[in-house]
Design an enzyme around this catalytic site. Structure first.
Site, PDB file in Angstrom:
ATOM      1  N   GLY A  94      37.576  20.929   8.358  1.00 23.78           N
ATOM      2  CA  GLY A  94      38.925  20.408   8.464  1.00 23.78           C
ATOM      3  C   GLY A  94      39.018  19.345   9.546  1.00 23.78           C
ATOM      4  CD  GLU A  99       9.563   3.616   5.114  1.00 23.12           C
ATOM      5  OE1 GLU A  99       9.110   3.350   3.988  1.00 23.12           O
ATOM      6  OE2 GLU A  99       8.918   3.435   6.163  1.00 23.12           O
TER       7      GLU A  99
END
Length: 383
Positions: free
Chosen positions: A340, A364
Site C-alpha cells: 500500500g 546486456e
C-alpha cells in the site's frame, strides 16, 4: 526449486552466498545507495569467498564449478543488493570472460589471478554515446604508433567504471574494413589517458558506479591487444550467453527479495480483523508472484546447465533474461501494491527493489533485442 535438483557443491555455494548476502549485504544496501558507492570492504570479502572468480578456473586462482552455481550465487547476492549483484555479474561475465577466451597466456597470467581474487575489478567499455547495441558503429579509434596502441574516443554506461583496475576497451583499428575493423584492448585504468568523466546518477542500482569515460591519447603496449586485430566484434559478442544468464539471475534475486518482503508484510498487516494474506485479492497476487519467480528460476538454470555443458544456449539465455527481467518489474510492482502507501516510502525496501529491477530489461541487450534474437533462432529451424 527443490534442493534435490542441485548437487551438494551447488547447494553449498548457494547457501554460502545467501548467508553472506543476509549478514553482510542486505543490512547495508540502503546506506550504500545513499552514498552511491558499495563499501570496498564487502567487495574484498566477496573476492575472498570466491564470488568474483566464479567463471575463472583454479589455474588462476578462480572458483569455477559450473554456471548453475554461478547463477545461484548471483541470485543470492542480488537479493541482498541489486547493485552488488550488478558488480558481481559484470565483473565475472564481461570482465573475466573475454580474457579467459581470447587472452594470451601472458595476459591471462598477468590479470586473471587478481581479477579472480577481487584484488582487481574489471569493466567493459563497448557502448558509446551514439552506439549501443549497434556495436560495429563505434567512433573510438586505436592507432599503432611506435610499438604502442594510442586510443581516443568516448565510452558511455561503463559499469564498475570508477572501481575497476582493468578495462576491456573496443576501438576501431581499420575503419575501411567496417565490422571487421574493430579490435579489443586491455587498458589499465590508472593509465593517464583513461579518464572517468563522471559517475552517472541513475534511477536504480545507484551504488553501482556507472560511468562516462574518455580515452585521450591513451597509450598502451602493442601486446595489450586482446585476441587478433579485427576480431573485436566477435569478442564483444562472445560472452552474450554468460552475461545474459548473469543479468537474468540478478533480476530473479531482486524480484525474490521483493516477494519475500511482500509476503512478510502480508502476514503481519491486519485489515478487517485478519492478516491481509488471508484476503483473496492479496493471496492471488502472492500466488502469481511466486509462480513467476519459480518459472524464471527454471529458465535461468536451464540456460546455465546448457552453458556448463558447452552446448549452444544463446536463445535459452535470451529467453531467460527476457522473462526474468520483465517478471522482476511485475513482481516488484505487486510487492509495492501489497504494501500500500508504505510501499511508496523509502522506509521500506520494495521501492528500491522496483527501481533496481528496471535496468535488467535494458543492459546486456534490451528486451527488444532479446526478442529479435529469439525470433532469429526460430526462423533458422523448421518445426
Amino acid at each position: 526449486m527443490h534442493d534435490i535438483e542441485l548437487t551438494e557443491e551447488q547447494r553449498m555455494i548457494r547457501d554460502m552466498a545467501r548467508d553472506f548476502a543476509r549478514s553482510e549485504v542486505a543490512p547495508h544496501a540502503q546506506a550504500w545507495e545513499k552514498a552511491g558507492w558499495i563499501d570496498d570492504h564487502v567487495v574484498a570479502q566477496m573476492g575472498e569467498l570466491g564470488l568474483l572468480g566464479m567463471v575463472v578456473p583454479d589455474t588462476w586462482g578462480g572458483s569455477y564449478t559450473d554456471y548453475v552455481a554461478y547463477a545461484l550465487a548471483v541470485e543470492e547476492i542480488s537479493a541482498g543488493d541489486g547493485a552488488l549483484g550488478a558488480l558481481m555479474s559484470i565483473h565475472n561475465s564481461v570482465g573475466c570472460g573475454p580474457l579467459l577466451k581470447y587472452g594470451s597466456e601472458a595476459q591471462q597470467d598477468q590479470w586473471l589471478p587478481a581479477l579472480a581474487s577481487g584484488q582487481a575489478i574489471g569493466c567493459f567499455c563497448l557502448t558509446e554515446p551514439q552506439a549501443g547495441t549497434e556495436a560495429h558503429n563505434l567512433r573510438t579509434r586505436a592507432e599503432l604508433r611506435d610499438g604502442q596502441w594510442v586510443l581516443n574516443g568516448a565510452k558511455q554506461f561503463v559499469s564498475n567504471g570508477e572501481r575497476a583496475q582493468l578495462a576491456i576497451v573496443f576501438a576501431v583499428t581499420d575503419p575501411e574494413l567496417g565490422k571487421k575493423g574493430l579490435s579489443a584492448f586491455l587498458v589499465p585504468t590508472d593509465n593517464p589517458g583513461f579518464v572517468v568523466d563522471r559517475r552517472e546518477h541513475k534511477m536504480g542500482i545507484k551504488a553501482s558506479d556507472t560511468c562516462a569515460v574518455t580515452l585521450s591519447n591513451c597509450a598502451i603496449p602493442e601486446a595489450n591487444l586482446l585476441g587478433e586485430r579485427g576480431k573485436g566484434l566477435a569478442i564483444a559478442l562472445s560472452n552474450l550467453e554468460g552475461g545474459r544468464i548473469g543479468i537474468a539471475a540478478q533480476a530473479l534475486g531482486i524480484a525474490r527479495a521483493a516477494f519475500e518482503a511482500a509476503l512478510g508484510y502480508a502476514r503481519e498487516r491486519v485489515q478487517f480483523d485478519k492478516p491481509i494474506v488471508e484476503h483473496q485479492s492479496i493471496a492471488n497476487l502472492l500466488a502469481d508472484m511466486h509462480t513467476r519467480l519459480n518459472a524464471a528460476r527454471l529458465m535461468v538454470l536451464h540456460a546455465a546447465r546448457l552453458k556448463s555443458a558447452g552446448q549452444p544456449c544463446l536463445s535459452q539465455a535470451s529467453q531467460a533474461k527476457l522473462f526474468a527481467s520483465e517478471m522482476a518489474e511485475r513482481v516488484c510492482s505487486s510487492a509495492i501494491q501489497i504494501h500500500g502507501g508504505y510501499g511508496y516510502l523509502e522506509d521500506y525496501p520494495v521501492e528500491r527493489y522496483y527501481r533496481d529491477a528496471r535496468i535488467t530489461q535494458i543492459y546486456e541487450g534490451t528486451s527488444e533485442v532479446q526478442r529479435l534474437l529469439i525470433a532469429r533462432e526460430l526462423a533458422r529451424y523448421a518445426l
